[in-house]
Design an enzyme around this catalytic site. Sequence first.
Site, PDB file in Angstrom:
ATOM      1  N   GLY A  92       0.777  -1.245   0.000  1.00 42.19           N
ATOM      2  CA  GLY A  92       0.000   0.000   0.000  1.00 42.19           C
ATOM      3  C   GLY A  92       0.803   1.288   0.000  1.00 42.19           C
ATOM      4  O   GLY A  92       0.321   2.311  -0.483  1.00 42.19           O
ATOM      5  N   GLU A 149       3.865   4.118   6.129  1.00 39.14           N
ATOM      6  CA  GLU A 149       2.630   3.334   5.986  1.00 39.14           C
ATOM      7  C   GLU A 149       1.598   4.102   5.177  1.00 39.14           C
ATOM      8  O   GLU A 149       1.549   5.326   5.221  1.00 39.14           O
ATOM      9  CB  GLU A 149       2.052   3.047   7.381  1.00 39.14           C
ATOM     10  CG  GLU A 149       2.235   1.619   7.850  1.00 39.14           C
ATOM     11  CD  GLU A 149       1.370   0.602   7.107  1.00 39.14           C
ATOM     12  OE1 GLU A 149       1.034   0.797   5.923  1.00 39.14           O
ATOM     13  OE2 GLU A 149       1.037  -0.407   7.738  1.00 39.14           O
ATOM     14  N   ASP A 150       0.754   3.363   4.475  1.00 35.79           N
ATOM     15  CA  ASP A 150      -0.345   4.002   3.770  1.00 35.79           C
ATOM     16  C   ASP A 150      -1.403   4.511   4.745  1.00 35.79           C
ATOM     17  O   ASP A 150      -1.805   5.658   4.691  1.00 35.79           O
ATOM     18  CB  ASP A 150      -0.964   3.034   2.750  1.00 35.79           C
ATOM     19  CG  ASP A 150      -1.273   1.648   3.329  1.00 35.79           C
ATOM     20  OD1 ASP A 150      -1.059   1.418   4.542  1.00 35.79           O
ATOM     21  OD2 ASP A 150      -1.719   0.783   2.552  1.00 35.79           O
ATOM     22  N   ASP A 184      -5.130   1.987  10.904  1.00 33.46           N
ATOM     23  CA  ASP A 184      -6.520   1.705  11.236  1.00 33.46           C
ATOM     24  C   ASP A 184      -6.572   1.340  12.722  1.00 33.46           C
ATOM     25  O   ASP A 184      -6.549   2.213  13.576  1.00 33.46           O
ATOM     26  CB  ASP A 184      -6.985   0.576  10.306  1.00 33.46           C
ATOM     27  CG  ASP A 184      -8.481   0.318  10.345  1.00 33.46           C
ATOM     28  OD1 ASP A 184      -9.257   1.261  10.457  1.00 33.46           O
ATOM     29  OD2 ASP A 184      -8.876  -0.863  10.245  1.00 33.46           O
ATOM     30  N   LYS A 225      -2.782  -2.297  14.798  1.00 34.41           N
ATOM     31  CA  LYS A 225      -2.211  -3.603  15.108  1.00 34.41           C
ATOM     32  C   LYS A 225      -0.980  -3.917  14.253  1.00 34.41           C
ATOM     33  O   LYS A 225       0.035  -4.400  14.759  1.00 34.41           O
ATOM     34  CB  LYS A 225      -3.279  -4.686  14.919  1.00 34.41           C
ATOM     35  CG  LYS A 225      -2.792  -6.049  15.305  1.00 34.41           C
ATOM     36  CD  LYS A 225      -3.905  -7.066  15.336  1.00 34.41           C
ATOM     37  CE  LYS A 225      -3.328  -8.414  15.734  1.00 34.41           C
ATOM     38  NZ  LYS A 225      -4.322  -9.490  15.686  1.00 34.41           N
ATOM     39  N   LYS A 264      -7.038   6.681  10.724  1.00 33.56           N
ATOM     40  CA  LYS A 264      -8.442   6.685  11.166  1.00 33.56           C
ATOM     41  C   LYS A 264      -8.426   6.692  12.686  1.00 33.56           C
ATOM     42  O   LYS A 264      -8.452   5.625  13.315  1.00 33.56           O
ATOM     43  CB  LYS A 264      -9.154   5.429  10.659  1.00 33.56           C
ATOM     44  CG  LYS A 264      -9.263   5.327   9.137  1.00 33.56           C
ATOM     45  CD  LYS A 264      -9.880   3.983   8.741  1.00 33.56           C
ATOM     46  CE  LYS A 264     -10.121   3.887   7.251  1.00 33.56           C
ATOM     47  NZ  LYS A 264     -10.486   2.513   6.821  1.00 33.56           N
ATOM     48  N   PHE A 322     -13.836   3.001   4.327  1.00 35.82           N
ATOM     49  CA  PHE A 322     -12.849   2.321   3.496  1.00 35.82           C
ATOM     50  C   PHE A 322     -12.456   3.178   2.292  1.00 35.82           C
ATOM     51  O   PHE A 322     -13.319   3.706   1.597  1.00 35.82           O
ATOM     52  CB  PHE A 322     -13.389   0.967   3.045  1.00 35.82           C
ATOM     53  CG  PHE A 322     -12.352   0.098   2.401  1.00 35.82           C
ATOM     54  CD1 PHE A 322     -11.401  -0.546   3.172  1.00 35.82           C
ATOM     55  CD2 PHE A 322     -12.312  -0.053   1.019  1.00 35.82           C
ATOM     56  CE1 PHE A 322     -10.427  -1.347   2.582  1.00 35.82           C
ATOM     57  CE2 PHE A 322     -11.346  -0.851   0.419  1.00 35.82           C
ATOM     58  CZ  PHE A 322     -10.399  -1.496   1.202  1.00 35.82           C
ATOM     59  N   ARG A 334      -5.036   0.694  -6.922  1.00 40.64           N
ATOM     60  CA  ARG A 334      -3.785   1.294  -6.434  1.00 40.64           C
ATOM     61  C   ARG A 334      -3.254   2.385  -7.344  1.00 40.64           C
ATOM     62  O   ARG A 334      -2.471   3.238  -6.931  1.00 40.64           O
ATOM     63  CB  ARG A 334      -2.685   0.225  -6.320  1.00 40.64           C
ATOM     64  CG  ARG A 334      -2.981  -0.876  -5.331  1.00 40.64           C
ATOM     65  CD  ARG A 334      -1.723  -1.717  -5.123  1.00 40.64           C
ATOM     66  NE  ARG A 334      -1.977  -2.974  -4.454  1.00 40.64           N
ATOM     67  CZ  ARG A 334      -2.095  -3.140  -3.140  1.00 40.64           C
ATOM     68  NH1 ARG A 334      -2.018  -2.093  -2.340  1.00 40.64           N
ATOM     69  NH2 ARG A 334      -2.312  -4.327  -2.617  1.00 40.64           N
TER      70      ARG A 334
HETATM   71  P1  5GP Z   1      -4.364  -1.990  11.124  1.00 41.21           P
HETATM   72  O1  5GP Z   1      -3.405  -3.074  11.453  1.00 41.21           O
HETATM   73  O2  5GP Z   1      -3.889  -0.615  11.572  1.00 41.21           O
HETATM   74  O3  5GP Z   1      -5.752  -2.293  11.610  1.00 41.21           O
HETATM   75  O4  5GP Z   1      -4.520  -1.972   9.567  1.00 41.21           O
HETATM   76  C1  5GP Z   1      -3.601  -1.332   8.773  1.00 41.21           C
HETATM   77  C2  5GP Z   1      -3.630  -1.862   7.362  1.00 41.21           C
HETATM   78  O5  5GP Z   1      -4.966  -2.181   6.959  1.00 41.21           O
HETATM   79  C3  5GP Z   1      -3.152  -0.816   6.382  1.00 41.21           C
HETATM   80  O6  5GP Z   1      -1.762  -0.879   6.191  1.00 41.21           O
HETATM   81  C4  5GP Z   1      -3.925  -1.163   5.138  1.00 41.21           C
HETATM   82  O7  5GP Z   1      -3.229  -2.130   4.404  1.00 41.21           O
HETATM   83  C5  5GP Z   1      -5.218  -1.765   5.647  1.00 41.21           C
HETATM   84  N1  5GP Z   1      -6.320  -0.776   5.653  1.00 41.21           N
HETATM   85  C6  5GP Z   1      -6.905  -0.174   6.719  1.00 41.21           C
HETATM   86  N2  5GP Z   1      -7.877   0.661   6.354  1.00 41.21           N
HETATM   87  C7  5GP Z   1      -7.914   0.616   5.012  1.00 41.21           C
HETATM   88  C8  5GP Z   1      -8.708   1.295   4.022  1.00 41.21           C
HETATM   89  O8  5GP Z   1      -9.586   2.140   4.283  1.00 41.21           O
HETATM   90  N3  5GP Z   1      -8.428   0.980   2.722  1.00 41.21           N
HETATM   91  C9  5GP Z   1      -7.485   0.080   2.363  1.00 41.21           C
HETATM   92  N4  5GP Z   1      -7.323  -0.143   1.072  1.00 41.21           N
HETATM   93  N5  5GP Z   1      -6.719  -0.577   3.258  1.00 41.21           N
HETATM   94  C10 5GP Z   1      -6.935  -0.303   4.563  1.00 41.21           C
HETATM   95 MG    MG Z   2      -0.413  -1.102   4.705  1.00 44.94          MG
END
Ligand code: 5GP
Ligand code: MG
Length: 183
Positions: A49, A103-104, A107, A110, A135, A156, A169
């Site tokens: 990402g 990081e992209d 969320d 984790k 977020k 999302f 992408r």
């Molecule tokens: P976390 O571990 O913080 O819950 O999730 C992070 C990862 O989930 C990000 O690096 C990304 O790959 C994916 N992710 C979380 N939210 C989104 C979203 O709104 N769109 C997309 N495409 N990926 C997301």
């Molecule tokens: Mg990611």
Amino acid sequence: MESVVQAHDLVFRIFLEEDRINSRVKELGAELRTRYAGQTPVFLGVLNGSFMFTADLARAFSEDCEVSFIKLASYRGTQSSGDVATLIGLETDLRNRHVIIVEDIVDSGKTLQVLLQELRQLQPASLEIAALLQKPDMLEHPIHVAYVGFSIPPHFVIGYGLDYNGLGRQYAAIYQLAEDGTV
Ligand code: 5GP
Ligand code: MG
């Protein structure tokens, strides 16, 4: 620039335009340039990402730096699977280096919490996170994101490196899942 795009069965509407993203990334690059002056930091992009954000951030930084990528996949569809795989592909020795994880999107936090734990063991001189998107309402793990492009609501999104099951992408803008999602 399209205002509505489709990926598989879902419709997404324009959320952050290309110009806004570009100017924010330039600001972040300037901030990092000040913070890491003379330190040749390592930008560590988290694939897939962050490939676009990492490229643009390194260009915006524009001073001496290294760019490296790692992989740590966790997402399927539009919901977190809750599983976080281990780190693969690290080829740079991070010991005593100033490392910026790129990081992209953050969320639940984790993914980054696991990544931070693994990377700390490699004894970098410093370790910070730059995320294009966060977020804040979804954060469940106590991680500090030092550099955030945009704080966004918990919907999302795709584009600018982010995908929905592999698609989306390539867009220079970021699109948000439409409320009435399906075609
Ligand atoms: P976390 O571990 O913080 O819950 O999730 C992070 C990862 O989930 C990000 O690096 C990304 O790959 C994916 N992710 C979380 N939210 C989104 C979203 O709104 N769109 C997309 N495409 N990926 C997301
Ligand atoms: Mg990611």
